[in-house]
Design an enzyme around this catalytic site. Structure first.
Site, PDB file in Angstrom:
ATOM      1  N   GLU A   1       0.201  -0.880  -4.795  1.00  0.00           N
ATOM      2  CA  GLU A   1       1.555  -2.084  -4.876  1.00  0.00           C
ATOM      3  C   GLU A   1       2.193  -2.204  -3.490  1.00  0.00           C
ATOM      4  OE1 GLU A   1       4.950  -1.829  -8.070  1.00  0.00           O
ATOM      5  OE2 GLU A   1       5.653  -0.992  -6.302  1.00  0.00           O
TER       6      GLU A   1
ATOM      7  N   TYR B   1       5.891 -10.112  -4.348  1.00  0.00           N
ATOM      8  CA  TYR B   1       5.167  -8.764  -4.959  1.00  0.00           C
ATOM      9  C   TYR B   1       3.690  -8.880  -4.998  1.00  0.00           C
ATOM     10  CZ  TYR B   1       4.262  -5.144  -8.542  1.00  0.00           C
ATOM     11  OH  TYR B   1       4.081  -4.129  -9.253  1.00  0.00           O
TER      12      TYR B   1
END
Ligand code: GDP
Ligand code: MN
Length: 375
Positions: free
Chosen positions: A187, A99
């Site tokens: 993101e 992530y």
């Protein structure tokens, strides 16, 4: 403003971030004509997360299977959003999911880089179950996100050698995108290890609404209805709701309590509209024009408490563009007497009490509904 994954990936590609080759389609039949290497992944393009869990991300190893998957996903309802388009992309053979994101950290007053070796799942879940697996780094507004800082983050994720340098390139490019495009969130989840290289398998980009004017090339905002977009262009804060009483007020707090008052008297607001402080006669006219365009509006409730906003300006706006549906008007505060007089001279009734104004608005809408039934 949220962007779809495919739009975010267009930005990613422009900034040199590695993404899979893919095409957006809105009909399953289009699959046959796509020059893509199989297997492919079919991904619902909706502005909500967790598409995978909802069945909106599916792999397919042949064009026929891809067609079936696309047909199943198109039209699906994911968290209240209907799928109108799917992204068909060359599937990645994922070895590991990470992530990585930049977010605006309001509490810190800084941009923060958030990273984790536990990718593919929602970061909020990781934060709850394994907070020690989240790496956080604050960005100095004057230095930006230099390679040495990216390297520290990358090492903490376990990267070394060529993979570490690849991570540094991706992290710094993502920061460049975030900063240049005035993003609120950029993101990558998952940032995937594929054949020893890093690949942005998913992309999420939220742009700062207040900076949209600086970016002429921004795609249209699909979160807004046509009327909402028109109101925004006119500088009015307008949100469509599903009732039949149009609302115009000044100040977000007053408008919110106006919606509550209508509900209290058994009515339902058709919209939220804040003309803002110091609203001119012209803003009032525009507001009246917009709220009455919404189909099904039976009455309008104008609730103005003049402070910086002057009642005479508001009254002039109303007189210039008088409501076409029955109206209840509450007008009080700065230059109240002048405002009330202007309305009176034009034969328009107005009161001073918000409760009474709301009660009357609900009654007017009911009468409108009954008249319609009688016809
Ligand atoms: P989200 O659920 O809305 O976040 O959508 P994602 O694009 O992140 O996809 C969800 C999950 O599907 C990912 O975490 C992956 O595990 C899986 N996935 C997505 N694309 C691919 C792909 O190209 N290959 C493989 N093997 N899995 C994928
Ligand atoms: Mn994802």
């Amino acid at each position: 403003m949220k962007l779809h994954e495919y739009q975010a990936k267009e930005y990613f590609a422009r900034y040199g971030l590695p993404v899979q080759k893919g095409v957006v389609i809105d009909r399953a039949e289009q699959i046959a004509g796509l020059a893509l290497r199989y297997p492919v992944v079919i991904k619902a393009q909706v502005l909500v997360g967790g598409r995978g869990k909802a069945g909106g991300v599916r792999l397919a190893s042949t064009p026929q299977e891809a067609g079936e998957r696309a047909r199943a996903i198109l039209g699906m309802d994911i968290k209240g959003e209907r799928v109108a388009r799917v992204l068909v992309a060359e599937a990645a053979d994922i070895e590991r999911e990470y992530y990585f994101a930049f977010v605006t950290d309001r509490a810190a007053g800084r941009v923060a880089a958030i990273a984790s070796g536990e990718g593919g799942v929602e970061i909020e879940t990781v934060a709850r179950t394994a907070p020690e697996k989240i790496v956080r780094a604050e960005v100095d507004p004057f230095l930006g996100f230099p390679a040495y800082q990216a390297r520290v983050v990358g090492r903490r994720l376990g990267f070394a050698g060529a993979a570490l340098e690849e991570f540094v390139r991706i992290a710094t490019a993502l920061y460049r995108l975030y900063w240049t495009e005035d993003a609120d969130l950029a993101e990558i989840n998952p940032l995937a290890l594929v054949g020893g290289h890093l690949l942005c398998v998913d992309a999420k980009l939220v742009l700062d609404d207040n900076a949209l004017y600086r970016h002429a090339e921004t795609p249209p905002n699909e979160e807004m209805t046509e009327l909402e977009a028109a109101a925004r262009r006119a500088g009015l804060a307008y949100v469509e709701l599903d009732g039949d009483i149009a609302v115009i007020g000044n100040g977000a707090g007053l408008v919110m309590s106006t919606l509550d008052l209508l509900a209290h008297f058994g009515g339902r607001a058709a919209n939220f509209l804040d003309v803002g402080g110091g609203a001119s006669a012209e803003a009032m006219q525009t507001a009246l024009g917009i709220v009455q365009q919404k189909p099904g509006v039976r009455a309008v409730f104008i609730n103005i408490f003049g402070g910086i906003t002057r009642c005479d300006d508001v009254a002039r706006g109303i007189v210039e563009n008088p409501p076409k549906v029955p109206a209840s008007i509450r007008l009080t505060g700065t230059n109240e007497a002048q405002g009330q007089q202007i309305l009176k001279d034009a034969g328009i009734a107005a009161g001073l009490d918000p409760d009474e104004g709301a009660r009357v608005a609900v009654e007017l809408a009911r009468r409108g509904a009954r008249a319609r039934e009688a016809r």
